[in-house]
Design a protein around this motif. Sequence first.
Motif, mmCIF file in Angstrom:
data_model
loop_
_atom_site.group_PDB
_atom_site.id
_atom_site.type_symbol
_atom_site.label_atom_id
_atom_site.label_comp_id
_atom_site.label_asym_id
_atom_site.label_seq_id
_atom_site.Cartn_x
_atom_site.Cartn_y
_atom_site.Cartn_z
ATOM 1 N N UNK A 32 0.767 -1.186 0.062
ATOM 2 C CA UNK A 32 0.049 0.009 0.028
ATOM 3 C C UNK A 32 0.988 1.156 0.016
ATOM 4 N N UNK A 33 2.056 1.371 0.768
ATOM 5 C CA UNK A 33 2.952 2.296 0.907
ATOM 6 C C UNK A 33 3.491 2.736 -0.481
ATOM 7 N N UNK A 34 3.922 1.501 -1.154
ATOM 8 C CA UNK A 34 4.645 1.608 -2.691
ATOM 9 C C UNK A 34 3.535 2.261 -3.522
ATOM 10 N N UNK A 35 2.380 1.624 -3.461
ATOM 11 C CA UNK A 35 1.151 2.358 -4.417
ATOM 12 C C UNK A 35 1.051 3.915 -4.011
ATOM 13 N N UNK A 36 0.932 4.061 -2.928
ATOM 14 C CA UNK A 36 1.114 5.830 -2.509
ATOM 15 C C UNK A 36 2.269 6.396 -2.986
ATOM 16 N N UNK A 37 3.415 5.684 -2.894
ATOM 17 C CA UNK A 37 4.684 6.504 -3.344
ATOM 18 C C UNK A 37 4.756 6.516 -4.951
ATOM 19 N N UNK A 38 4.230 5.708 -5.600
ATOM 20 C CA UNK A 38 4.007 5.598 -7.276
ATOM 21 C C UNK A 38 3.058 6.432 -7.454
ATOM 22 N N UNK A 39 2.009 6.615 -6.782
ATOM 23 C CA UNK A 39 1.060 7.656 -7.162
ATOM 24 C C UNK A 39 1.572 9.053 -7.181
ATOM 25 N N UNK A 40 2.528 9.338 -5.811
ATOM 26 C CA UNK A 40 2.975 10.712 -5.574
ATOM 27 C C UNK A 40 4.000 10.955 -6.452
ATOM 28 N N UNK A 41 4.658 9.845 -7.194
ATOM 29 C CA UNK A 41 5.663 10.037 -7.947
ATOM 30 C C UNK A 41 5.427 10.396 -9.611
ATOM 31 N N UNK A 42 4.191 10.313 -9.857
ATOM 32 C CA UNK A 42 3.941 10.586 -11.247
ATOM 33 C C UNK A 42 2.294 11.003 -11.350
ATOM 34 N N UNK A 43 1.966 11.933 -11.695
ATOM 35 C CA UNK A 43 0.564 12.466 -12.119
ATOM 36 C C UNK A 43 -0.256 11.382 -12.736
ATOM 37 N N UNK A 44 -1.286 11.302 -12.575
ATOM 38 C CA UNK A 44 -2.326 10.227 -13.315
ATOM 39 C C UNK A 44 -2.169 8.822 -12.792
ATOM 40 N N UNK A 45 -1.076 8.462 -12.171
ATOM 41 C CA UNK A 45 -0.785 6.865 -11.967
ATOM 42 C C UNK A 45 -1.691 6.700 -10.915
ATOM 43 N N UNK A 46 -1.645 7.453 -9.919
ATOM 44 C CA UNK A 46 -2.683 7.188 -8.801
ATOM 45 C C UNK A 46 -3.909 6.869 -8.971
ATOM 46 N N UNK A 47 -4.665 7.307 -10.219
ATOM 47 C CA UNK A 47 -5.837 7.205 -10.411
ATOM 48 C C UNK A 47 -6.168 5.908 -10.917
ATOM 49 N N UNK A 48 -5.126 5.021 -11.378
ATOM 50 C CA UNK A 48 -5.490 3.475 -11.582
ATOM 51 C C UNK A 48 -5.999 2.979 -10.627
ATOM 52 N N UNK A 49 -5.615 3.270 -9.083
ATOM 53 C CA UNK A 49 -5.926 2.365 -7.977
ATOM 54 C C UNK A 49 -6.532 3.259 -7.141
ATOM 55 N N UNK A 50 -8.012 3.472 -7.425
ATOM 56 C CA UNK A 50 -8.649 4.198 -6.506
ATOM 57 C C UNK A 50 -8.801 3.785 -5.296
#
Lengths: 360, 462
Positions: A342-360
Amino acid sequence: MNNTFDHRTDHPPNLNGFAAGRVFAGGLLGLGVAICLNSSILLAEAERLPDSTSRSISVAVWTPIESVASPLKLTWPREIGDRLLGRAKDEQQITLIREQVEMTTETNLEQEELVVESVQKERRSEASSSTSASEPVDSPWTEDNPLDVWVAGDSMVQFFGETFVSMVEKSPVVEGTSEPQLSSGLSRPDYFDWPTRIAEIMTEHDPDVIVLMFGGNDAQNIRTADSRWLERFSAPWTDEYRRRVGLVMDIATADEERIVLWVGQPPMRAAGFDTRMQLLNEVYQAEADERLGVHYVDLRSMFTDASGKYARYLPDSSGKLVDVRLSDGVHLSHWGGEWLSKLLLAEISRASDGVGELWP
Amino acid sequence: MLFPTLAFGLFFVAVYLLNWLTRPHPLVWRITIFGSSLFFYAWWNWRFVFLLLWAITSNWCAGNQIDKCLRLQNTQGARGWLRTAIVSDLAMLGVFKYYDFFALELSNLLGADTSIPLLELTLPVGVSFFTFQAMSYVIDLKRRLVKPMPFLDFAVYLSFFPQLVAGPIVRASEMAPQIAQRPDPRTVPSTEAFHLILRGLFKKVVISSWLASTLVDNVFANPDGHSSHDVLLGVYGYAIQIYADFSGYTDIAIGVALLLGFRFPTNFDCPYRALSLRDFWKRWHITLSSWLRDYLYIPLGGNRGRNSETYRNLLITMVLGGLWHGSTWNFVIWGMIHGVALMIERLLPNRDIHPMFRWVITFHVVCFAWVFFRAESFAAALDVLAAIFSSPGNDQISSFPIVLVIGFALAAQFAPKSEVARLKNRLNRSGIATQGLAFGIGLVLIDLLGPDGVAPFIYFQF
């Protein structure tokens, strides 16, 4: 069965077995055959051991056996078997990739000083604007062209890699791959050559996101190209280890678009091991800070209790205690793997705009 | 020290030699074997050698007291000493294996404000096995089924390295005569021993490790990411993996013991050919199921009372059997599934059911229970079961070699025993040099076919 017998006059009945001495001789013959046929593998495995007395003894034992068995072609059956099973590596391909790796490093080393300064400026500006909301961006990924996410590293990855992959693949436009290699790391490329493997992954798969985690097996002496041993955590050792960490980071960030997460080591139960892992974390953090594309993920706060110490059981979001570590005091449990994922998903979302929306 | 390692190979060569050289000298032999077993155990963690020594000393002393009381016809005293020994053994298991589980559940039940201290201890390898052996010794003494063993004999029995860490659970009545009597050094059953060792290594290194790394671990870690077909194959794969792993260990243990002049009881008898759950438990981990029968099910009343009492006894026995494997709810559920299935079997007459149908039902109930045994949590087990029915997508893992290995392993359960015996006889007629040569080539083939690095045996954690 008559328990009183005379070894000199009674002959062993052959139907039910053989005399203990003959079985010993037969067993030794079998082991001898196995050792001769396998001597090249045994020597290679001995050489991969950490620098220690047992390594020296093993190498000293297997070297003369291999040096006799190999010219007599006794190691051929095993080599042919490995080739038939596709285990033997294509040396030509490996050499090519290594050359590419070295070229990447040289180029990156030349640019490093210039990059460090700009990265630090960038980070300062990122920090000052971190509170501003980012604009939603249309996702460029589809089921036919998915976001390619890789996670690679040592046995730590084995324990959370598949959980992480299952989480990222909850989005239909994401494809995840976990590649753990047990007992591997960056200290002993003679055991498993991660820089070469990372370069292979970059060339063959060109992932959009790569998560890397090493260190658990790295607090050991390093063997240099000229067969010298560098004592762990000595100044030359630290320089060489930093160079290797930097090399892997450079290979991974060769594509500037790629998101690279470097996961630090969590706190460990054994105090000495924990201290060594902290020293390695400092290296990872320092090298990541020097590269714009690498995001260092610190796990220490996530896996410590209120007093800041290692804890096997920690409260989850509902306050219920769950075991986040395995009984070995090193690896993450199923729950620990979920937390990290879960932390990694949050970090990936933070690192790139738009990616975070893939995992609502 | 794992069986499929070079370290164990070298250790065993030395122990084999010492065993047969010192066998004519009872005291030296006992000290040699006891010392070797302690060395074997210390290889993992030398601190736990003291735990083993405590188990040996406390149970031996209690056993002597039980015998003394019985000779004086002091039944009450004997019962007291038996209780003391059993409480001491269960306390050892409780502290290392169950305390944190119950403390954690209690903490969560009482709420976040209540914090019960946790021990966070490392589980000593094999503690469940040697504790059960020790308990069987004191109980059998009380039942006058065995005579008290001399200290060194008991020490050799409880610590004997081939079965120390993962069984089989050998009774004192089976081991005591073999320790006391010197075996015939002219008839070491090498054919049987080499065959068992190679078979065990093949099961562990090739079948179990390969299925785990290519199929089972991936499916259980991420059931949603695989097709229904992959997940179902993963469940079948785990059934084969755990059988190959555990029976492989047992085969090696029995083979190694044979070379030292000891014969262990059979622990597996083609369990996946069982036509009922009752039949399955006569074939799977036989030494544990017979232990549970003799020391738990029958003392609870067995099937002597009313039907409801028999069902209760079955359920208690199977749930505790599940808990013996580990301190998680999943093991409890695993035991409950078997208990309930055994109850249903007793309720339903199965005379008219076709054997093929009975086999299919039995095998799938066992596989269903294995899902809970393998999964990390109850929710994870449900995810696996749900994915069998509702996970679309393409097959990613299923391949012809995997289906072939699973099919081959299942078919091997039905191989006629006479054929295996004929093969062994033929090998036995060949000279020892031929056997040794075949053994050596077999080792190389197994190493070649197995994946890099061999994981510890699954049953070590119990």
